[in-house]
Design an enzyme around this catalytic site. Sequence first.
Site, PDB file in Angstrom:
ATOM      1  N   GLU A  95      16.828 -18.362  -6.869  1.00  0.00           N
ATOM      2  CA  GLU A  95      16.478 -17.022  -7.337  1.00  0.00           C
ATOM      3  C   GLU A  95      15.864 -17.088  -8.741  1.00  0.00           C
ATOM      4  O   GLU A  95      14.885 -16.399  -9.027  1.00  0.00           O
ATOM      5  CB  GLU A  95      17.727 -16.125  -7.288  1.00  0.00           C
ATOM      6  CG  GLU A  95      17.562 -14.718  -7.804  1.00  0.00           C
ATOM      7  CD  GLU A  95      16.474 -13.909  -7.109  1.00  0.00           C
ATOM      8  OE1 GLU A  95      15.933 -14.345  -6.090  1.00  0.00           O
ATOM      9  OE2 GLU A  95      16.135 -12.832  -7.629  1.00  0.00           O
TER      10      GLU A  95
ATOM     11  N   HIS B  77      16.836 -37.606  -4.736  1.00  0.00           N
ATOM     12  CA  HIS B  77      16.208 -37.987  -3.471  1.00  0.00           C
ATOM     13  C   HIS B  77      14.704 -37.729  -3.474  1.00  0.00           C
ATOM     14  O   HIS B  77      14.103 -37.585  -2.408  1.00  0.00           O
ATOM     15  CB  HIS B  77      16.891 -37.258  -2.311  1.00  0.00           C
ATOM     16  CG  HIS B  77      18.329 -37.647  -2.169  1.00  0.00           C
ATOM     17  ND1 HIS B  77      18.734 -38.876  -1.731  1.00  0.00           N
ATOM     18  CD2 HIS B  77      19.469 -36.966  -2.483  1.00  0.00           C
ATOM     19  CE1 HIS B  77      20.056 -38.945  -1.744  1.00  0.00           C
ATOM     20  NE2 HIS B  77      20.527 -37.796  -2.204  1.00  0.00           N
TER      21      HIS B  77
ATOM     22  N   CYS C 255       0.848  -1.195   0.000  1.00  0.00           N
ATOM     23  CA  CYS C 255       0.000   0.000   0.000  1.00  0.00           C
ATOM     24  C   CYS C 255       0.884   1.246   0.000  1.00  0.00           C
ATOM     25  O   CYS C 255       1.958   1.256   0.594  1.00  0.00           O
ATOM     26  CB  CYS C 255      -0.926   0.131   1.207  1.00  0.00           C
ATOM     27  SG  CYS C 255      -2.004  -1.257   1.455  1.00  0.00           S
TER      28      CYS C 255
ATOM     29  N   ARG D 172       3.827  -0.477  -4.960  1.00  0.00           N
ATOM     30  CA  ARG D 172       3.651  -0.985  -3.591  1.00  0.00           C
ATOM     31  C   ARG D 172       2.357  -1.766  -3.419  1.00  0.00           C
ATOM     32  O   ARG D 172       2.139  -2.406  -2.392  1.00  0.00           O
ATOM     33  CB  ARG D 172       3.646   0.188  -2.603  1.00  0.00           C
ATOM     34  CG  ARG D 172       4.940   0.933  -2.534  1.00  0.00           C
ATOM     35  CD  ARG D 172       4.791   2.158  -1.652  1.00  0.00           C
ATOM     36  NE  ARG D 172       4.527   1.780  -0.275  1.00  0.00           N
ATOM     37  CZ  ARG D 172       5.455   1.599   0.644  1.00  0.00           C
ATOM     38  NH1 ARG D 172       6.715   1.764   0.342  1.00  0.00           N
ATOM     39  NH2 ARG D 172       5.135   1.256   1.868  1.00  0.00           N
TER      40      ARG D 172
ATOM     41  N   ASN E  53      -1.661   2.602   5.771  1.00  0.00           N
ATOM     42  CA  ASN E  53      -0.772   1.532   5.304  1.00  0.00           C
ATOM     43  C   ASN E  53      -0.320   0.783   6.553  1.00  0.00           C
ATOM     44  O   ASN E  53       0.117   1.403   7.510  1.00  0.00           O
ATOM     45  CB  ASN E  53       0.419   2.160   4.569  1.00  0.00           C
ATOM     46  CG  ASN E  53       1.501   1.155   4.245  1.00  0.00           C
ATOM     47  OD1 ASN E  53       1.258  -0.050   4.193  1.00  0.00           O
ATOM     48  ND2 ASN E  53       2.704   1.646   4.026  1.00  0.00           N
ATOM     49  N   GLY E  54      -0.439  -0.548   6.542  1.00  0.00           N
ATOM     50  CA  GLY E  54      -0.046  -1.346   7.707  1.00  0.00           C
ATOM     51  C   GLY E  54      -1.183  -2.255   8.134  1.00  0.00           C
ATOM     52  O   GLY E  54      -2.083  -2.549   7.337  1.00  0.00           O
TER      53      GLY E  54
ATOM     54  N   LYS F  36       5.819  -4.376  -4.076  1.00  0.00           N
ATOM     55  CA  LYS F  36       7.269  -4.160  -4.043  1.00  0.00           C
ATOM     56  C   LYS F  36       7.798  -4.147  -2.619  1.00  0.00           C
ATOM     57  O   LYS F  36       8.871  -4.669  -2.340  1.00  0.00           O
ATOM     58  CB  LYS F  36       7.605  -2.849  -4.752  1.00  0.00           C
ATOM     59  CG  LYS F  36       9.094  -2.573  -4.864  1.00  0.00           C
ATOM     60  CD  LYS F  36       9.778  -3.550  -5.802  1.00  0.00           C
ATOM     61  CE  LYS F  36      11.269  -3.383  -5.841  1.00  0.00           C
ATOM     62  NZ  LYS F  36      11.924  -4.572  -6.415  1.00  0.00           N
TER      63      LYS F  36
ATOM     64  N   LYS G 111      12.132 -15.804  -9.663  1.00  0.00           N
ATOM     65  CA  LYS G 111      11.856 -14.820 -10.725  1.00  0.00           C
ATOM     66  C   LYS G 111      10.780 -15.350 -11.661  1.00  0.00           C
ATOM     67  O   LYS G 111       9.830 -14.658 -11.995  1.00  0.00           O
ATOM     68  CB  LYS G 111      13.110 -14.517 -11.564  1.00  0.00           C
ATOM     69  CG  LYS G 111      14.206 -13.717 -10.943  1.00  0.00           C
ATOM     70  CD  LYS G 111      13.890 -12.270 -10.695  1.00  0.00           C
ATOM     71  CE  LYS G 111      13.130 -12.057  -9.427  1.00  0.00           C
ATOM     72  NZ  LYS G 111      13.787 -11.895  -8.197  1.00  0.00           N
TER      73      LYS G 111
ATOM     74  N   GLU H  73       7.280 -15.483 -10.033  1.00  0.00           N
ATOM     75  CA  GLU H  73       6.685 -14.172  -9.779  1.00  0.00           C
ATOM     76  C   GLU H  73       6.039 -13.575 -11.016  1.00  0.00           C
ATOM     77  O   GLU H  73       4.955 -13.012 -10.938  1.00  0.00           O
ATOM     78  CB  GLU H  73       7.761 -13.179  -9.311  1.00  0.00           C
ATOM     79  CG  GLU H  73       8.239 -13.382  -7.915  1.00  0.00           C
ATOM     80  CD  GLU H  73       9.175 -12.263  -7.483  1.00  0.00           C
ATOM     81  OE1 GLU H  73      10.308 -12.222  -7.987  1.00  0.00           O
ATOM     82  OE2 GLU H  73       8.781 -11.425  -6.662  1.00  0.00           O
TER      83      GLU H  73
ATOM     84  N   TRP I 202      -2.818  -2.800  -1.488  1.00  0.00           N
ATOM     85  CA  TRP I 202      -2.496  -4.214  -1.630  1.00  0.00           C
ATOM     86  C   TRP I 202      -3.247  -4.896  -0.501  1.00  0.00           C
ATOM     87  O   TRP I 202      -2.938  -4.703   0.670  1.00  0.00           O
ATOM     88  CB  TRP I 202      -0.995  -4.431  -1.499  1.00  0.00           C
ATOM     89  CG  TRP I 202      -0.563  -5.835  -1.774  1.00  0.00           C
ATOM     90  CD1 TRP I 202      -0.296  -6.388  -2.999  1.00  0.00           C
ATOM     91  CD2 TRP I 202      -0.315  -6.866  -0.818  1.00  0.00           C
ATOM     92  NE1 TRP I 202       0.087  -7.695  -2.852  1.00  0.00           N
ATOM     93  CE2 TRP I 202       0.093  -8.023  -1.530  1.00  0.00           C
ATOM     94  CE3 TRP I 202      -0.393  -6.951   0.573  1.00  0.00           C
ATOM     95  CZ2 TRP I 202       0.402  -9.225  -0.898  1.00  0.00           C
ATOM     96  CZ3 TRP I 202      -0.073  -8.144   1.196  1.00  0.00           C
ATOM     97  CH2 TRP I 202       0.323  -9.259   0.462  1.00  0.00           C
TER      98      TRP I 202
HETATM   99  C1  AGP Z   1      11.807 -10.269  -5.205  1.00  0.00           C
HETATM  100  O1  AGP Z   1      11.698 -10.457  -6.568  1.00  0.00           O
HETATM  101  C2  AGP Z   1      10.570 -10.251  -4.475  1.00  0.00           C
HETATM  102  N1  AGP Z   1       9.592  -9.419  -5.024  1.00  0.00           N
HETATM  103  C3  AGP Z   1      10.586 -10.389  -2.970  1.00  0.00           C
HETATM  104  O2  AGP Z   1      10.904 -11.717  -2.717  1.00  0.00           O
HETATM  105  C4  AGP Z   1      11.533  -9.483  -2.144  1.00  0.00           C
HETATM  106  O3  AGP Z   1      12.861  -9.817  -2.395  1.00  0.00           O
HETATM  107  C5  AGP Z   1      11.197  -9.650  -0.646  1.00  0.00           C
HETATM  108  O4  AGP Z   1       9.891  -9.222  -0.431  1.00  0.00           O
HETATM  109  C6  AGP Z   1      12.156  -8.928   0.260  1.00  0.00           C
HETATM  110  O5  AGP Z   1      12.143  -7.553   0.022  1.00  0.00           O
HETATM  111  P1  AGP Z   1      13.279  -6.594   0.564  1.00  0.00           P
HETATM  112  O6  AGP Z   1      14.553  -6.999  -0.076  1.00  0.00           O
HETATM  113  O7  AGP Z   1      12.834  -5.223   0.178  1.00  0.00           O
HETATM  114  O8  AGP Z   1      13.340  -6.780   2.052  1.00  0.00           O
END
Ligand code: AGP
Length: 604
Positions: free
Chosen positions: A480, A503, A2, A27, A99-100, A599, A484, A487, A75
């Site tokens: 990673e 395994h 948010c 956000r 926000n929160g 984000k 990616k 996501e 969000w």
């Molecule tokens: C990364 O592609 C993600 N969107 C997510 O996993 C992100 O890395 C995670 O939320 C941590 O965020 P930060 O690095 O801002 O703490």
Amino acid sequence: MCGIVGYIGKKNTKEILLEGLKELEYRGYDSAGIAVLSEGEFASYKAVGKLVNLEEKTKDFITDKFAVGIGHTRWATHGKPTELNAHPHLGESSYVVHNGIIENYAQLKKELQNEGITFLSQTDTEVIVHQFEKNLKKSEDAFQAFKQTISELDGAYAILLVTKAEDKKIFFAKNGSPMLVGIDTDNDKYFASSDTPLIGHCTDVNYFEDGDYGYVSADEIVIFDKNHQQVEPKFKKLSTNKLSAQKDGYRFFMEKEIYEQSHVIADTLLGRISDTEVIFEELDAKLFDGIAEIKLCACGTSYHSALTASYMFERYAKVKTSVEIASEFRYRDPMMTQDTLFVVISQSGETADTLETLKMAKAAGLKTLVICNVDNSSMVRLANTTILTRAGIEKGVASTKAFATQVTVFWMLSLYLAQLKSTLSQSAIKEQIELLRAVPSAVKVQDSMHERIKRLSKRYLHGHGFFFIGRDLFFPLALEGALKLKEISYLHAEGYPSGEMKHGPIALADPELFTIALLPKNLLYEKSKSNVEELSARDATVCAISPLEFDKADDFIQTKKHPNYMLEFFEMMVVVQLLSLEISVRLGNDVDMPRNLAKSVTVE
Ligand code: AGP
């Protein structure tokens, strides 16, 4: 999670709020809304989905007089992404954005409902405005009522509230969620969750501390701290450079950010390496006195970079290292001993789970270090020591350049420690520094490589799942790569250690199982190759990423023959980022703002 904005002044309030929300859309973007109070009358608009829907709804709404306005991009945490659940939330004659998370909202809501208040939304936020109006009836002073309301809330919040009872003020409160206020040359006031919406408007900004609350009017900014003492705003100059936040001709921010990796890594190295040593001016070597273990804590991509650090710290600096997922660490009553250096890693510096672990470590008296991309973020302000990653503003929700700079910092930090502890010889350090200098060129995107990945991507749009596999440092890279892809493509993907496939997961192998195999030449090549052969013998579809030809693969992406596995790591990082990007593009997804994500995750 948010974003909120606010404005008080005579300029075009609607445009200022919408422009600000546009900057914060990363956000959260499942709904948005604004409320503007001018000449004693409110106008409020809300729309589900991206901001364009709100822009459309407000196209005939004109704001050309003095006004106070607040806005929000959401969000969803409590309640579905509907118009009723979108902010701002209305009481009788007040609106609030938040926000929160208000943790005691259920209790407050019950009490208010028992007193006859009707709730329109399923959100936790709506209790704030009703509680405020309830208090207002008793106190008849709007600020006292607001202060009373804040004292009754538990949880994390950044709140802006406007009310007809004081129609030329914005009330604010901040606790655990980011918020700042800025002023322009006419002394008009602007609020936002981060500084980007204020660039181009404000000259100076004040970042609120946890526990701050107060109000702004046309003439003043009144702030009280958590001890209810009035404090002066601590203004800092705001940068005027918005260029870095534009797409620069790339199709997506994520694409631009992948291409930017070469120069942001160069920035990250700048001033931190000489020919013979790693220099961190921000570090006092005493930070490591009495330290027997390093504990790294983070979420998501930052967690993956922490995993790479654990390999490098133990290999180069011989320091015992453990890595924790922040959301797990918080609640498992962890052992925290004073001989542990507690390191948190975060692109945003606002991730609620990570921030909380930092607070826990501080409370337990541990030395703390923050690796972060955003100066002045909550984590940076809290830590004993900070190393900034210098990736610049990262707008794509899927993190790329932030990861690249985090790994670069960790590599340098492991060498810095190796120097301190003399675990690597002078010549070995020198060699490593030469390799570090070669990273910006290793991550430069070659047109031919990008073209090849674009072409190949069409073969990976279906199937029942992806396995990204690698060994050693290439295991976190596999994690990673899988994150990616998940996501932005919404395809199922897992990262796995190559040697672990036999395994269990190998049972899934068939032509519809896509394996993206990371096969560096300079690290455990033969062992990794055997693991991939086991999969290809069971008819899994294999896409090998390697500098060495591999005839057992269905597809092959050839990387350069670097002299060291770290440079192979960085080039392969770019390959998996581009592969995810191109698959997502072909599937027609929103690369920069994938569904259900945000984000900055400022809720737990
Ligand atoms: C990364 O592609 C993600 N969107 C997510 O996993 C992100 O890395 C995670 O939320 C941590 O965020 P930060 O690095 O801002 O703490």
